[in-house]
Design a protein around this motif. Structure first.
Motif, short mmCIF file in Angstrom:
data_model
loop_
_atom_site.label_atom_id
_atom_site.label_comp_id
_atom_site.label_asym_id
_atom_site.label_seq_id
_atom_site.Cartn_x
_atom_site.Cartn_y
_atom_site.Cartn_z
N ARG A 33 -4.00 3.51 4.22
CA ARG A 33 -3.29 2.79 5.27
C ARG A 33 -3.25 3.60 6.56
O ARG A 33 -3.57 3.10 7.64
N GLN A 68 -1.92 -6.85 8.44
CA GLN A 68 -2.55 -5.55 8.67
C GLN A 68 -4.02 -5.55 8.28
O GLN A 68 -4.90 -5.18 9.07
N ASP A 69 -4.32 -5.99 7.05
CA ASP A 69 -5.71 -5.98 6.58
C ASP A 69 -6.57 -6.95 7.38
O ASP A 69 -7.75 -6.68 7.63
N VAL A 74 0.86 -5.48 5.33
CA VAL A 74 -0.31 -6.23 4.85
C VAL A 74 -0.01 -7.71 4.98
O VAL A 74 -0.83 -8.51 5.40
N ARG A 79 -1.74 -3.61 -4.89
CA ARG A 79 -2.29 -4.96 -4.95
C ARG A 79 -2.61 -5.36 -6.38
O ARG A 79 -3.30 -4.64 -7.10
N ASP A 81 0.80 -1.23 0.00
CA ASP A 81 0.00 0.00 0.00
C ASP A 81 0.83 1.27 0.00
O ASP A 81 0.32 2.35 0.29
N ASP A 87 -9.95 -5.81 9.26
CA ASP A 87 -11.24 -6.44 8.94
C ASP A 87 -11.87 -7.06 10.20
O ASP A 87 -13.07 -6.91 10.44
N ASP A 146 -1.85 2.00 -3.84
CA ASP A 146 -2.39 0.64 -3.80
C ASP A 146 -1.71 -0.20 -4.89
O ASP A 146 -1.99 -0.02 -6.07
N SER A 154 -10.18 -1.60 5.23
CA SER A 154 -8.92 -1.01 4.75
C SER A 154 -9.16 -0.22 3.47
O SER A 154 -8.33 -0.19 2.58
N SER A 183 -6.77 4.02 8.18
CA SER A 183 -7.26 2.79 8.80
C SER A 183 -6.54 2.53 10.12
O SER A 183 -7.16 2.13 11.12
#
Length: 407
Positions: free
Chosen positions: A297, A282-283, A233, A129, A105, A287, A127, A293, A300
Motif C-alpha cells: 500500500r 485506492q486500487d 481500497v 482480501r 491491506d 490501476d 493483505d 497495487s 504504491s
C-alpha cells in the motif's frame, strides 16, 4: 458546559427508578463532569457539586466509587479561594482503551488514554482480501497483545476496546453483515479473543462511522453537520447531523462509496455496477494511473505521488476522473440530506492537492452554488481516524455507564 440534571428522590423518598438506577445515573453525571473540564484543570469535590447540582456529600460518596473502580485519581491540591484547598481529581492516566482496525491491506491498533491521547500505535501491512476471518482476527490478536504489552510497560491498563472494519456491521451480534472488499458476509467475530480478560470487552464499529466520530471531536467549534468520506481500497462515508452520527433505521446510512456514478461502468465488489468505489477507490486509482497495487500500500501510494509530482498524464487523469466522480456522488448525497460540507479522509486527503480543483469543478457542475471552497476540507485526524473513533466511542460509553467497572 450544559450538564444533565441530577436524579434525586421524589416526594416521600420515592424515585423515578430504583435506588441503584439513581446512583448509576449520578455516577455518570459526576464522571462526565470530570471529563468535561479542560486538560490540566483538576476539579475538587466542591466544584463538582456546584457543576452537577448534587450535594457535596453525594459527590464525595460517588467519587469514592470512581476511585475504587480506578477510573479517576486524586491529584494535588486545588486552591479554591478562601478556606482549605480541595483535592483535585482527574481521569486516571493509568487506564486506557484500545482502538483497532481491520482494513483490506492492513491491520492496526492503538492504546488511547481516557483523555483521548494516543499512547502506543502500530500499523501492520497485511493483505486481507478474501481472507477467512479466523486468520485475520488471529493476526490482530497478536498485534493487540504487543501494543497492550507496550502500554503495560508504561503502567497503563487496557480496559476494553473498539474494532473498526470496512463494512456493514451488527454491533449487538458482533457480526459483520457484509464487507465486500474483505470477502466477508454474515461473519460473527470472536471479539473477546482479541483482548482477553478486558473488563469492558470489545465493541464493533463501521470504519467510516468511527472515523467520522473522531472527526467530530476534532473539528472546529460549530462544525456539527458534515459528510466524512473515507478513502481506502473501498470508499466509505459517515454522516454527522447536529453533532450526532446518523446511521439510519438499520444502522447502515452513509454508504457513499456505492452511489452509482457511471451506470455503464465497472463491476463493484458489492455486486453492483458503476459505484463510486470502482473509480475512486485506492486500487482503482492505482490501476488507472498504471501504478498497480502489487507490492504494498505505502509503496504504491508513494509511486502515485511521485507520478503526480512529475506531472505524468496517466496519474493526473486517474485522479481527475476520481475527483469528478466523487463530486457526482457528493452532489447527489447533498441533495438528499441537505448537507453541503464534506471532510476528505484516507487517500482523498493525501491526494487533495491534485484532487481539490477537479472536485470543486464537479461539485459546481452537479450542485451549482451549493458547495463553497471552504466547505471541502481535509481530515483533522488523518490516518488514525478509525482507531481514535472506535476508542473514543468506548471511552464515551464508559463515561455514560461507569458502573460497568465496579466490582
Amino acid at each position: 458546559m450544559v450538564m444533565p440534571a441530577p436524579v434525586v428522590a421524589g416526594p416521600g423518598g420515592t424515585t423515578p427508578g430504583s435506588v441503584g438506577d439513581v446512583r448509576r445515573s449520578n455516577l455518570a453525571l459526576v464522571l462526565g463532569a470530570i471529563a468535561e473540564f479542560p486538560f490540566g484543570v483538576h476539579p475538587s469535590r466542591a466544584q463538582l457539586a456546584a457543576v452537577t447540582g448534587l450535594t457535596k456529600a453525594s459527590v464525595s460518596s460517588l467519587v469514592l466509587d470512581l476511585l475504587d473502580a480506578g477510573i479517576v485519581r486524586e491529584i494535588g491540591l486545588n486552591p479554591q479561594g478562601r478556606g482549605r484547598p480541595g483535592v483535585g481529581l482527574e481521569l486516571n492516566p493509568g487506564r486506557a482503551v484500545m482502538g483497532m482496525e481491520i482494513n483490506v491491506d492492513y491491520i492496526s491498533a492503538a492504546v488511547v488514554d481516557l483523555s483521548g491521547a494516543v499512547l502506543v500505535r502500530e500499523v501492520q501491512e497485511r493483505d486481507n482480501r478474501n481472507s477467512m476471518d479466523g486468520p485475520v482476527m488471529a493476526a490482530l490478536a497478536v498485534l493487540a497483545a504487543r501494543v497492550r504489552s507496550a502500554a503495560g510497560e508504561q503502567g497503563v491498563e487496557v480496559l476494553g476496546g473498539g474494532l473498526a472494519v470496512p463494512g456493514l456491521v451488527d454491533p449487538a451480534a458482533a457480526r459483520v453483515v457484509t464487507a465486500p472488499n474483505l470477502g466477508w458476509a454474515n461473519v460473527e467475530l470472536d471479539l473477546g479473543a482479541v483482548l482477553p480478560e478486558a473488563p469492558l470487552g470489545v465493541a464493533l464499529f463501521n470504519e467510516a462511522n468511527a472515523a467520522a466520530l473522531a472527526e467530530l471531536r476534532h473539528r472546529p467549534e460549530g462544525a456539527s453537520d458534515f459528510l466524512f468520506v473515507s478513502g481506502e481500497v473501498g470508499v466509505g462515508g459517515g454522516l454527522v447531523i447536529g453533532s450526532e452520527l446518523f446511521t439510519g433505521p438499520g444502522g447502515h446510512a452513509g454508504e457513499v462509496g456505492h452511489i452509482v456514478v457511471e451506470p455503464d461502468g465497472g463491476r463493484c465488489s458489492c455486486g453492483g455496477t458503476g459505484c463510486l468505489e470502482t473509480v475512486a477507490g485506492q486500487d482503482a486509482i492505482f490501476d488507472a494511473a498504471g501504478i498497480g497495487s502489487g507490492s504494498s500500500r505505502s509503496a504504491s501510494m508513494s509511486a502515485l505521488l511521485q507520478a503526480l509530482d512529475a506531472g505524468r498524464p496517466g496519474a493526473l487523469a486517474a485522479v481527475e476522473r476520481a475527483a469528478r466522480c466523487l463530486g457526482i456522488a457528493l452532489a447527489s448525497t447533498a441533495r438528499v440530506v441537505n448537507i453541503y460540507s464534506v471532510v476528505l479522509g484516507g487517500h482523498f486527503a493525501v491526494l487533495e492537492p491534485w484532487l481539490r480543483g477537479p472536485l470543486l469543478d464537479s461539485l459546481e457542475k452537479y450542485a451549482p452554488g451549493k458547495y463553497g471552497s471552504g466547505q471541502v476540507s481535509v481530515s483533522a485526524v488523518g490516518e488514525s481516524g478509525a482507531l481514535l473513533g472506535a476508542a473514543g466511542s468506548v471511552i464515551r460509553s464508559l463515561v455514560e455507564a461507569p458502573h460497568r467497572l465496579q466490582a
